[in-house]
Design a protein around this motif. Structure first.
Motif, PDB file in Angstrom:
ATOM      1  N   ALA A 349      13.728  21.846 -23.168  1.00  0.00           N
ATOM      2  CA  ALA A 349      12.624  21.346 -21.705  1.00  0.00           C
ATOM      3  C   ALA A 349      12.765  21.749 -20.211  1.00  0.00           C
ATOM      4  O   ALA A 349      11.672  22.506 -20.128  1.00  0.00           O
ATOM      5  N   LEU A 350      13.993  21.880 -20.796  1.00  0.00           N
ATOM      6  CA  LEU A 350      14.874  22.505 -19.346  1.00  0.00           C
ATOM      7  C   LEU A 350      13.964  23.969 -18.892  1.00  0.00           C
ATOM      8  O   LEU A 350      13.412  24.519 -18.327  1.00  0.00           O
ATOM      9  N   LYS A 351      14.107  24.976 -20.148  1.00  0.00           N
ATOM     10  CA  LYS A 351      14.191  26.095 -19.981  1.00  0.00           C
ATOM     11  C   LYS A 351      12.388  26.074 -20.206  1.00  0.00           C
ATOM     12  O   LYS A 351      11.810  27.044 -18.761  1.00  0.00           O
ATOM     13  N   ARG A 352      11.369  25.578 -20.281  1.00  0.00           N
ATOM     14  CA  ARG A 352      10.658  25.299 -19.763  1.00  0.00           C
ATOM     15  C   ARG A 352       9.697  25.600 -18.605  1.00  0.00           C
ATOM     16  O   ARG A 352       9.365  25.925 -17.699  1.00  0.00           O
ATOM     17  N   ILE A 353      10.045  24.160 -18.030  1.00  0.00           N
ATOM     18  CA  ILE A 353      10.126  24.086 -16.820  1.00  0.00           C
ATOM     19  C   ILE A 353      10.366  25.040 -15.545  1.00  0.00           C
ATOM     20  O   ILE A 353      10.049  25.139 -15.035  1.00  0.00           O
ATOM     21  N   ILE A 354      11.801  25.173 -15.881  1.00  0.00           N
ATOM     22  CA  ILE A 354      11.924  26.530 -15.090  1.00  0.00           C
ATOM     23  C   ILE A 354      11.410  27.800 -16.013  1.00  0.00           C
ATOM     24  O   ILE A 354      10.613  28.418 -14.249  1.00  0.00           O
ATOM     25  N   ARG A 355      10.658  27.932 -16.481  1.00  0.00           N
ATOM     26  CA  ARG A 355       9.326  29.076 -16.545  1.00  0.00           C
ATOM     27  C   ARG A 355       8.068  29.077 -16.343  1.00  0.00           C
ATOM     28  O   ARG A 355       7.734  30.114 -15.796  1.00  0.00           O
ATOM     29  N   ILE A 356       8.083  27.940 -16.198  1.00  0.00           N
ATOM     30  CA  ILE A 356       6.211  27.563 -15.447  1.00  0.00           C
ATOM     31  C   ILE A 356       6.429  26.829 -13.870  1.00  0.00           C
ATOM     32  O   ILE A 356       5.615  26.806 -13.360  1.00  0.00           O
ATOM     33  N   SER A 357       7.420  25.980 -13.787  1.00  0.00           N
ATOM     34  CA  SER A 357       7.093  25.727 -12.268  1.00  0.00           C
ATOM     35  C   SER A 357       7.468  27.268 -10.940  1.00  0.00           C
ATOM     36  O   SER A 357       7.647  27.701 -11.753  1.00  0.00           O
ATOM     37  N   PRO A 358       6.141  26.462 -10.008  1.00  0.00           N
ATOM     38  CA  PRO A 358       5.875  26.808  -8.497  1.00  0.00           C
ATOM     39  C   PRO A 358       7.337  27.571  -8.225  1.00  0.00           C
ATOM     40  O   PRO A 358       8.225  26.676  -7.838  1.00  0.00           O
ATOM     41  N   GLY A 359       7.696  29.122  -7.961  1.00  0.00           N
ATOM     42  CA  GLY A 359       7.873  29.381  -6.515  1.00  0.00           C
ATOM     43  C   GLY A 359       9.433  28.831  -6.438  1.00  0.00           C
ATOM     44  O   GLY A 359      10.057  29.789  -7.944  1.00  0.00           O
ATOM     45  N   GLU A 360       9.882  28.256  -5.886  1.00  0.00           N
ATOM     46  CA  GLU A 360      12.171  27.937  -5.571  1.00  0.00           C
ATOM     47  C   GLU A 360      12.027  26.666  -6.826  1.00  0.00           C
ATOM     48  O   GLU A 360      12.698  26.573  -6.393  1.00  0.00           O
ATOM     49  N   SER A 361      11.311  25.702  -6.295  1.00  0.00           N
ATOM     50  CA  SER A 361      11.138  24.756  -6.936  1.00  0.00           C
ATOM     51  C   SER A 361      11.888  24.704  -8.845  1.00  0.00           C
ATOM     52  O   SER A 361      13.007  23.735  -9.530  1.00  0.00           O
ATOM     53  N   SER A 362      11.815  25.880  -9.138  1.00  0.00           N
ATOM     54  CA  SER A 362      12.363  25.836 -10.266  1.00  0.00           C
ATOM     55  C   SER A 362      13.694  25.906 -10.457  1.00  0.00           C
ATOM     56  O   SER A 362      14.738  26.056 -11.446  1.00  0.00           O
ATOM     57  N   LYS A 363      14.484  26.872  -9.570  1.00  0.00           N
ATOM     58  CA  LYS A 363      16.049  26.621  -9.255  1.00  0.00           C
ATOM     59  C   LYS A 363      16.790  25.576  -9.175  1.00  0.00           C
ATOM     60  O   LYS A 363      17.881  25.503 -10.059  1.00  0.00           O
ATOM     61  N   ILE A 364      16.255  24.210  -9.139  1.00  0.00           N
ATOM     62  CA  ILE A 364      16.818  23.177  -9.060  1.00  0.00           C
ATOM     63  C   ILE A 364      17.241  22.418  -9.993  1.00  0.00           C
ATOM     64  O   ILE A 364      18.305  22.133 -10.780  1.00  0.00           O
ATOM     65  N   TYR A 365      16.533  23.131 -11.432  1.00  0.00           N
ATOM     66  CA  TYR A 365      16.792  22.736 -12.937  1.00  0.00           C
ATOM     67  C   TYR A 365      18.111  23.782 -13.634  1.00  0.00           C
ATOM     68  O   TYR A 365      17.967  23.272 -14.983  1.00  0.00           O
ATOM     69  N   THR A 366      17.578  25.105 -12.949  1.00  0.00           N
ATOM     70  CA  THR A 366      18.633  25.964 -13.394  1.00  0.00           C
ATOM     71  C   THR A 366      20.480  25.398 -13.978  1.00  0.00           C
ATOM     72  O   THR A 366      20.589  26.064 -14.870  1.00  0.00           O
ATOM     73  N   ASN A 367      20.849  24.873 -13.021  1.00  0.00           N
ATOM     74  CA  ASN A 367      22.612  24.872 -12.336  1.00  0.00           C
ATOM     75  C   ASN A 367      22.435  23.393 -14.280  1.00  0.00           C
ATOM     76  O   ASN A 367      23.506  23.455 -14.979  1.00  0.00           O
ATOM     77  N   ARG A 368      21.363  22.536 -13.976  1.00  0.00           N
ATOM     78  CA  ARG A 368      21.179  21.532 -15.367  1.00  0.00           C
ATOM     79  C   ARG A 368      21.452  22.030 -16.754  1.00  0.00           C
ATOM     80  O   ARG A 368      21.591  22.149 -17.440  1.00  0.00           O
ATOM     81  N   PHE A 369      20.248  23.693 -16.182  1.00  0.00           N
ATOM     82  CA  PHE A 369      20.574  24.421 -17.659  1.00  0.00           C
ATOM     83  C   PHE A 369      21.791  25.083 -18.284  1.00  0.00           C
ATOM     84  O   PHE A 369      21.703  24.398 -19.469  1.00  0.00           O
ATOM     85  N   ILE A 370      22.155  25.493 -16.933  1.00  0.00           N
ATOM     86  CA  ILE A 370      23.182  25.825 -17.413  1.00  0.00           C
ATOM     87  C   ILE A 370      24.170  25.413 -17.824  1.00  0.00           C
ATOM     88  O   ILE A 370      24.483  25.504 -18.821  1.00  0.00           O
ATOM     89  N   THR A 371      24.553  23.951 -17.037  1.00  0.00           N
ATOM     90  CA  THR A 371      25.485  23.319 -17.783  1.00  0.00           C
ATOM     91  C   THR A 371      25.141  23.017 -19.188  1.00  0.00           C
ATOM     92  O   THR A 371      26.228  22.698 -19.667  1.00  0.00           O
ATOM     93  N   LEU A 372      24.106  22.786 -19.004  1.00  0.00           N
ATOM     94  CA  LEU A 372      23.971  21.396 -21.040  1.00  0.00           C
ATOM     95  C   LEU A 372      24.291  22.966 -21.209  1.00  0.00           C
ATOM     96  O   LEU A 372      24.796  22.292 -22.623  1.00  0.00           O
ATOM     97  N   ASN A 373      23.717  24.432 -21.161  1.00  0.00           N
ATOM     98  CA  ASN A 373      23.614  25.230 -22.556  1.00  0.00           C
ATOM     99  C   ASN A 373      25.550  25.404 -22.655  1.00  0.00           C
ATOM    100  O   ASN A 373      25.563  25.615 -24.281  1.00  0.00           O
ATOM    101  N   ASP A 374      25.741  25.116 -21.501  1.00  0.00           N
ATOM    102  CA  ASP A 374      27.241  25.489 -22.339  1.00  0.00           C
ATOM    103  C   ASP A 374      28.152  24.794 -22.971  1.00  0.00           C
ATOM    104  O   ASP A 374      29.083  24.428 -23.581  1.00  0.00           O
ATOM    105  N   SER A 375      28.066  23.548 -22.438  1.00  0.00           N
ATOM    106  CA  SER A 375      28.032  21.747 -23.591  1.00  0.00           C
ATOM    107  C   SER A 375      27.694  21.855 -24.621  1.00  0.00           C
ATOM    108  O   SER A 375      28.523  21.297 -25.579  1.00  0.00           O
ATOM    109  N   LEU A 376      26.315  21.842 -24.979  1.00  0.00           N
ATOM    110  CA  LEU A 376      25.814  22.813 -26.257  1.00  0.00           C
ATOM    111  C   LEU A 376      26.840  23.134 -27.005  1.00  0.00           C
ATOM    112  O   LEU A 376      27.887  23.259 -27.810  1.00  0.00           O
TER     113      LEU A 376
END
Length: 640
Positions: A349-376
């Motif tokens: 879901a985070l991957k989708r949000i980052i891809r379709i979010s407009p402009g700079e707003s996607s960046k706030i979810y990038t760190n969560r995605f990286i952290t969660l991916n590493d955790s998994l």
């Protein structure tokens, strides 16, 4: 009236008492009539779970846990109700009681059943690692008593636990092993589950053709229309994943033709998968009504797994024409995944949000995605290593047992050959030597026993003297000095008093009767620090009644010395003690993961000299293995 195991299971099924779809059959033997059975019979007839639980507990209070086999049934019934009511902590406590009681009654079937119930509770708590370990213990015990069906079922559940932790290689290996046992036992209900698990492992790794083959094997062993529809749905999904949309749709249509046989969650799943596959083949297909029908069914039944899939499909459906709405569904997907504790869905879901979010707003979810991916990735690696370690440790233990058995057989053959030769040479000489040897052995053994008893009597006498005289004198002195002494002096006296009491307890009298093993285990448990995990295996396979009082005292003191040394020097977080027996020796293998030491320091002290002296006093053997930073191991061999 005696209650047969089949009738017992049938009654539980009729009451919808089972905590999950495929929990094991409960019993394989008859119950001894008595007061406990009266409460058991009354309990299974209760319709209200709370009243059922009360009746089982009341019955348990009236039976002898060590002797009455009905206590095992009552405990199992309590676990059923507690798990059904989601009282998982209480259910775990009762599984421990079931295992302990079954060990006391020497009922291997119920020991295995207890570990299975414990695994099922951990699985309900989404703790797949603990579930796997207890499924493993249960399977090995069922193998020991020759129950291929139960052992195969546990292997399937082990494979499912690994699959949930994304260890697909290990999952496939255990599911394949399960098939050998289940086919032998002709257990179709679990054979199809084993094939299905193998298919999942193939599909998750991208081997779609292999997955389809295994799903079809599962379909061959299906025992209900509901299961058949589920396997056909999985086959269609594998076709879709492989890009064969036409074949997938054809298979889905066959499922929908019999949708009246499916439950509500399955109906929603079949409708959603069919509609979404049509859309993947042709994005202009009018599938919105079907997708909406599926999501409404899922919202009604609160099917979180299904809702994550529906939200994902709606997000894809609206991405090009209505990106704002697609983003809204992506956020719903994310929130549902969090509620369902599904980190893989959350990541997607985070991957989708980052891809379709407009402009700079996607960046706030990038760190969560990286952290969660590493955790998994870490969780998956940890799971693979954990499952592999559990398997390796058990296989090593079994290999050691096999080696010891082979060595014993070889020794027996050599002994027999030597005896035959001696008989041929001179029967008379052999009798004389045997008699002389017996006399010598008898006096040596008597001397050893007297020496050991003298040591034990001395220790007990010292303990009593310290307790009755020295400790009491210190305590009285503290009372007299309290009005005039400084706090430091009083604290020092209190410390001295506490140490004298510890010395007294460490050398106190040992219960060498029927409760010896419980007394020994209690000592080991109390000796372990609060932050140290103590693992004890094999103690129930030893016939402690066959040991003399002197040997029991010796074993107790040896282990006491090792635990004291560990507590003083080791800083270990895990301590393992494994008991085993050969023809001539009781073997005790001790190991910890502490800081270790140098072998040379052991001979010069380090608190282990007493261990050597004690075991050498009975002509036993001892071997140390340690290095700085690599823990400490020792093997004790005590002559029988």
């Amino acid at each position: 009236m005696k209650l047969s195991p089949i009738k017992f299971l049938f009654i539980l099924a009729c009451l919808n008492f089972a905590a999950c779809k495929k929990e094991s059959k409960t019993v394989s033997k008859e119950i001894t009539p008595g007061i406990g059975e009266v409460f058991f019979q009354k309990g299974i007839k209760e319709k209200d779970p709370t009243q059922m639980l009360f009746t089982f507990e009341e019955g348990l209070e009236r039976v002898n846990l060590k002797k009455d086999s009905i206590s095992l049934y009552l405990l199992d019934g309590i676990i059923y109700v507690q798990k059904r009511q989601n009282n998982y902590e209480s259910a775990l406590n009762y599984t421990d009681s079931l295992i302990k009681t079954a060990v006391l009654q020497k009922d291997t079937y119920f020991v295995a059943l207890g570990y299975y119930r414990k695994a099922a509770v951990f699985q309900a708590l989404n703790n797949s690692e603990e579930a796997y370990e207890n499924y493993y213990k249960s399977r090995d015990l069922f193998l020991q008593i020759g129950d291929s069906s139960q052992a195969g079922q546990r292997s399937v559940e082990m494979a499912n636990a690994q699959s949930r932790m994304a260890d697909y290689n290990g999952s496939q290996e255990n599911a394949t092993s399960a098939l050998k046992l289940l086919i032998k036992a002709k257990d179709s209900s679990y054979i199809n589950s084993a094939y299905n698990t193998i298919a999942i492992s193939y599909r998750e790794r991208g081997f779609y053709k292999d997955a389809i083959k295994e799903y079809r094997n599962a379909l061959r062993y299906s025992i209900s229309t509901k299961d058949s529809l589920s396997f056909l749905n999985n086959i269609a999904l594998a076709y879709r994943d492989n890009g064969n949309y036409h074949r997938a749709l054809s298979t889905f249509k066959g499922v929908l033709d019999k949708i009246e046989y499916a439950d509500e969650d399955s109906r929603a799943r079949f409708i959603d998968n069919y509609a979404y596959t049509k859309w993947m083949l042709d994005s202009s297909s009018p599938v919105l009504d079907e997708l909406t029908q599926a999501i409404e069914l899922r919202l009604k039944s609160k099917d979180l797994d299904g809702l994550t899939a529906s939200y994902e499909h709606f997000s894809n459906y609206y991405e090009k024409e209505k990106p704002t709405l697609a983003l809204d569904y992506a956020f719903k997907w994310l929130e549902t995944a969090k509620k369902n504790s599904s980190q893989h869905s959350e990541l997607n879901a985070l991957k989708r949000i980052i891809r379709i979010s407009p402009g700079e707003s996607s960046k706030i979810y990038t760190n969560r995605f990286i952290t969660l991916n590493d955790s998994l990735q870490n969780v998956q690696l940890k799971a693979e290593n954990t499952f592999a370690k559990i398997k390796f440790d058990e296989e090593q233990k079994q290999q050691e047992i096999n080696n010891l058995e082979a060595e014993t057989v070889s020794q027996q053959l050599e002994t027999e050959q030597l005896e035959n030769q001696m008989i041929i040479l001179s029967l008379g000489s052999l009798l004389v030597l045997s008699f002389g040897g017996f006399i010598l052995y008898y006096f040596k053994q008597r001397h050893k026993k007297e020496k050991l008893q003298e040591v034990y009597n001395t220790e007990t006498r010292i303990s009593k003297t310290i307790h009755d005289e020295l400790a009491n004198d210190i305590y009285n002195m503290m009372g007299r000095l309290e009005p005039i002494a400084t706090p430091d002096v009083l604290d020092n006296l209190a410390s001295i008093y506490s140490r004298t009491r510890d010395i007294s307890r460490a050398n106190s009298e040992i219960d060498i009767g029927e409760n010896y093993i419980n007394h020994l285990l209690s000592m080991l448990s109390n000796a372990a620090p609060a932050n140290t995990k103590l693992i004890i295996k094999g103690e129930n396979a030893i016939n402690w009644k066959g040991f003399s009082a002197e040997k029991k005292i010796l074993i107790y003191r040896l282990l006491q010395e090792l635990m004291v040394n560990m507590k003083k020097h080791s800083t270990a977080s895990i301590v393992a003690i494994i008991f085993s027996r050969t023809e001539n020796y009781l073997n005790i293998d001790y190991s910890d993961n502490g800081k270790g030491t140098e072998l040379s320091s052991i001979k010069s002290g380090n608190g282990l000299k007493n261990v050597e002296n004690r075991i050498f006093s009975v002509k036993g053997k001892i071997n140390f293995e340690t290095e700085i930073g690599k823990g400490f191991k020792t093997n004790l061999q005590i002559p029988l």
